[in-house]
Design an enzyme around this catalytic site. Structure first.
Site, mmCIF file in Angstrom:
data_model
loop_
_atom_site.group_PDB
_atom_site.id
_atom_site.type_symbol
_atom_site.label_atom_id
_atom_site.label_comp_id
_atom_site.label_asym_id
_atom_site.label_seq_id
_atom_site.Cartn_x
_atom_site.Cartn_y
_atom_site.Cartn_z
ATOM 1 N N GLY A 203 0.816 -1.217 0.000
ATOM 2 C CA GLY A 203 0.000 0.000 0.000
ATOM 3 C C GLY A 203 0.848 1.266 0.000
ATOM 4 O O GLY A 203 2.080 1.217 0.140
ATOM 5 N N GLY B 147 2.288 1.602 3.498
ATOM 6 C CA GLY B 147 3.025 0.374 3.824
ATOM 7 C C GLY B 147 4.379 0.328 3.134
ATOM 8 O O GLY B 147 5.403 -0.018 3.745
ATOM 9 N N ARG C 174 -0.179 -9.678 0.020
ATOM 10 C CA ARG C 174 -1.183 -10.676 -0.324
ATOM 11 C C ARG C 174 -0.759 -11.388 -1.611
ATOM 12 O O ARG C 174 -0.074 -10.795 -2.454
ATOM 13 C CB ARG C 174 -2.542 -10.004 -0.547
ATOM 14 C CG ARG C 174 -3.092 -9.459 0.754
ATOM 15 C CD ARG C 174 -4.549 -9.176 0.650
ATOM 16 N NE ARG C 174 -4.873 -8.135 -0.314
ATOM 17 C CZ ARG C 174 -6.108 -7.865 -0.703
ATOM 18 N NH1 ARG C 174 -7.116 -8.591 -0.239
ATOM 19 N NH2 ARG C 174 -6.354 -6.889 -1.550
ATOM 20 N N LYS D 86 2.988 -4.305 -8.241
ATOM 21 C CA LYS D 86 3.204 -4.654 -6.830
ATOM 22 C C LYS D 86 4.275 -5.749 -6.699
ATOM 23 O O LYS D 86 5.056 -5.755 -5.746
ATOM 24 C CB LYS D 86 1.881 -5.078 -6.183
ATOM 25 C CG LYS D 86 0.909 -3.898 -6.085
ATOM 26 C CD LYS D 86 -0.441 -4.271 -5.512
ATOM 27 C CE LYS D 86 -1.352 -3.033 -5.509
ATOM 28 N NZ LYS D 86 -2.713 -3.322 -5.042
ATOM 29 N N LYS E 25 -11.141 3.492 13.875
ATOM 30 C CA LYS E 25 -9.770 3.620 14.388
ATOM 31 C C LYS E 25 -9.779 3.753 15.904
ATOM 32 O O LYS E 25 -8.983 3.112 16.604
ATOM 33 C CB LYS E 25 -9.068 4.813 13.716
ATOM 34 C CG LYS E 25 -8.747 4.537 12.246
ATOM 35 C CD LYS E 25 -8.066 5.690 11.543
ATOM 36 C CE LYS E 25 -7.720 5.260 10.107
ATOM 37 N NZ LYS E 25 -7.078 6.292 9.311
ATOM 38 N N ARG F 291 -8.256 1.089 18.605
ATOM 39 C CA ARG F 291 -7.296 1.492 19.643
ATOM 40 C C ARG F 291 -7.726 0.905 20.998
ATOM 41 O O ARG F 291 -6.904 0.385 21.738
ATOM 42 C CB ARG F 291 -7.247 3.019 19.769
ATOM 43 C CG ARG F 291 -6.463 3.692 18.673
ATOM 44 C CD ARG F 291 -6.399 5.194 18.906
ATOM 45 N NE ARG F 291 -5.591 5.836 17.887
ATOM 46 C CZ ARG F 291 -5.153 7.082 17.935
ATOM 47 N NH1 ARG F 291 -5.466 7.852 18.947
ATOM 48 N NH2 ARG F 291 -4.410 7.584 16.979
HETATM 49 N N1 NAP Z 1 -3.979 11.075 7.278
HETATM 50 C C1 NAP Z 1 -4.173 10.980 5.982
HETATM 51 O O1 NAP Z 1 -4.240 11.987 5.254
HETATM 52 C C2 NAP Z 1 -4.284 9.611 5.358
HETATM 53 C C3 NAP Z 1 -4.318 9.507 3.959
HETATM 54 C C4 NAP Z 1 -4.366 8.236 3.396
HETATM 55 C C5 NAP Z 1 -4.423 7.108 4.205
HETATM 56 N N2 NAP Z 1 -4.409 7.257 5.576
HETATM 57 C C6 NAP Z 1 -4.469 6.074 6.436
HETATM 58 O O2 NAP Z 1 -3.277 5.334 6.249
HETATM 59 C C7 NAP Z 1 -3.546 3.934 6.369
HETATM 60 C C8 NAP Z 1 -3.015 3.216 5.126
HETATM 61 O O3 NAP Z 1 -3.720 3.711 4.015
HETATM 62 P P1 NAP Z 1 -3.087 3.729 2.531
HETATM 63 O O4 NAP Z 1 -3.748 4.857 1.797
HETATM 64 O O5 NAP Z 1 -1.623 3.631 2.588
HETATM 65 O O6 NAP Z 1 -3.673 2.363 1.972
HETATM 66 P P2 NAP Z 1 -3.710 1.888 0.434
HETATM 67 O O7 NAP Z 1 -2.659 2.547 -0.362
HETATM 68 O O8 NAP Z 1 -5.136 1.969 -0.035
HETATM 69 O O9 NAP Z 1 -3.311 0.367 0.566
HETATM 70 C C9 NAP Z 1 -4.140 -0.551 1.197
HETATM 71 C C10 NAP Z 1 -3.285 -1.719 1.602
HETATM 72 O O10 NAP Z 1 -4.105 -2.643 2.332
HETATM 73 C C11 NAP Z 1 -3.819 -3.930 1.782
HETATM 74 N N3 NAP Z 1 -4.894 -4.888 2.042
HETATM 75 C C12 NAP Z 1 -6.131 -4.923 1.504
HETATM 76 N N4 NAP Z 1 -6.791 -5.989 1.978
HETATM 77 C C13 NAP Z 1 -5.934 -6.637 2.809
HETATM 78 C C14 NAP Z 1 -6.009 -7.830 3.588
HETATM 79 N N5 NAP Z 1 -7.107 -8.568 3.605
HETATM 80 N N6 NAP Z 1 -4.929 -8.184 4.304
HETATM 81 C C15 NAP Z 1 -3.799 -7.449 4.308
HETATM 82 N N7 NAP Z 1 -3.656 -6.332 3.582
HETATM 83 C C16 NAP Z 1 -4.723 -5.941 2.844
HETATM 84 C C17 NAP Z 1 -3.630 -3.667 0.308
HETATM 85 O O11 NAP Z 1 -3.030 -4.807 -0.278
HETATM 86 P P3 NAP Z 1 -3.215 -5.167 -1.840
HETATM 87 O O12 NAP Z 1 -2.142 -4.375 -2.546
HETATM 88 O O13 NAP Z 1 -2.984 -6.627 -1.852
HETATM 89 O O14 NAP Z 1 -4.595 -4.771 -2.237
HETATM 90 C C18 NAP Z 1 -2.709 -2.476 0.388
HETATM 91 O O15 NAP Z 1 -1.400 -2.863 0.694
HETATM 92 C C19 NAP Z 1 -5.056 3.819 6.602
HETATM 93 O O16 NAP Z 1 -5.318 3.741 7.980
HETATM 94 C C20 NAP Z 1 -5.599 5.136 6.070
HETATM 95 O O17 NAP Z 1 -6.823 5.531 6.673
HETATM 96 C C21 NAP Z 1 -4.325 8.476 6.154
#
Ligand code: NAP
Length: 310
Positions: free
Chosen positions: A16, A19, A38, A47, A135, A139
């Site tokens: 992600g 990540g 995954r 990926k 969230k 927590r």
């Molecule tokens: N503060 C902010 O402005 C902000 C902005 C964005 C995100 N966030 C937060 O940051 C966190 C990460 O978000 P992101 O945007 O980085 O996420 P993202 O890019 O949408 O990526 C989602 C990740 O979750 C994985 N995933 C999906 N289903 C799964 C499963 N069953 N088991 C394990 N992994 C799984 C996906 O894997 P695949 O590649 O296999 O699908 C991908 O690696 C979240 O809590 C989000 O709310 C905060």
């Protein structure tokens, strides 16, 4: 320190947006790093390429997901620290991580997927209300489990600056003709680059000062009022932009028409720039601020971020 053994770090959802950066920062700081992908992600050329680059850097790539308990247990058993970076759609599926950590019994710190905002639950609207609620709920589950934890409040990711400035629903980023105006423009938001969020997180996971508390990321240069943010962007591009005033009524009318993630962002903008959540949020005294903990980190300021897009 010579002879120091670095904690082994597992990143769940390593494919992600956040990540991937967590894995990279973990490697940069010398941690033996494990990345959970995954199986389906490894079948995706882009990926799979990320996984290959990780392997080349010495990362142990493991296969699994939060819906596959055995894969979680196998991964968790190999490390000291577990970070989850699952996306907003999977927040409710992280319970298996707690069970696996409890069964494994070797984990010194858990950081769930959070990276959210300093939002007061009384001022939030959907869809960020559900996301923030999940969230907060998770927590509480982590705290009840007795697992040592660090929670991270990252505030706005830097990549959201332009979608925030653009009028609701617009996908014209960065905006060069029209920008939104919320409220009196004096309310403040905090914008941190994703890379810096990952850096601060990796520094915190091994730090006793960040044990069983919240690390919030609010470096001085990144706290900015809406009006100053808009003016700074105009100054950078040397152009006055048309103001589109967005009232509360406009927000409630537009929200149902927007798809993810623009609807999530508009609901955040409502809390932050109409209701003033990041201006008025009372930070509990036991929480710790990242740039105060790690003053050596040369974080990217909002101004430097804008500069990159001129
Ligand atoms: N503060 C902010 O402005 C902000 C902005 C964005 C995100 N966030 C937060 O940051 C966190 C990460 O978000 P992101 O945007 O980085 O996420 P993202 O890019 O949408 O990526 C989602 C990740 O979750 C994985 N995933 C999906 N289903 C799964 C499963 N069953 N088991 C394990 N992994 C799984 C996906 O894997 P695949 O590649 O296999 O699908 C991908 O690696 C979240 O809590 C989000 O709310 C905060």
């Amino acid at each position: 320190m010579a002879g120091e053994t670095k904690s082994k770090i597992l990143v769940i959802a390593a494919s992600g947006g956040l990540g991937k950066l967590l894995v990279e920062e973990s490697v940069k700081y010398g941690h033996p790093t494990f990345a959970l992908f995954r199986q389906s992600a490894l079948g995706d050329p882009l990926k799979a390429q990320i996984a290959a680059e990780f392997r080349a850097q010495g990362v142990t790539v493991l296969v699994g997901g939060v819906d596959d308990y055995d894969s979680l247990l196998n991964a968790v058993k190999q490390v000291d620290i577990v970070l989850s970076a699952v996306g907003a759609q999977q927040l409710g599926d992280q319970g298996g991580i707690i069970d696996a950590i409890k069964e494994a019994g070797n984990v010194k710190r858990f950081v769930p997927s959070d990276y959210g905002f300093l939002l007061d639950s009384k001022r939030v609207i959907e869809p960020i209300k559900t996301i923030s609620g999940q969230k907060r709920g998770f927590r509480r589950k982590v705290q009840e489990s007795g697992i040592p934890y660090t929670f991270v409040n990252s505030n706005f990711c830097g990549s959201l600056i332009f979608p925030t400035l653009a009028p609701p629903g617009s996908t014209d980023f960065p905006p060069r003709d029209r920008i939104a105006v919320y409220g009196d423009q004096n309310l403040k938001g905090v914008f941190n680059e994703e890379r810096d969020i990952a850096t601060y997180t990796i520094l915190a996971v091994d730090d006793p000062r960040a044990l069983n508390t919240v690390v919030y990321i609010q470096p001085e240069k990144n706290i900015i009022s809406y009006g100053d943010l808009a003016a700074l962007w105009e100054e950078k591009i040397g152009k006055k932009l048309e103001r589109v005033h967005v009232t509360e009524e406009d927000i409630f009318e537009t929200l149902p028409k927007l798809e993810i993630p623009l609807n999530i962002l508009l609901s955040i903008n409502y809390s932050v720039f109409v209701k003033g959540d990041q201006s008025f949020f009372q930070v509990p005294p036991e929480w710790v601020e990242a740039s105060e903990l790690y003053p050596h980190v040369k974080y990217t300021s909002v101004e430097a971020h804008l500069e990159k897009f001129v």
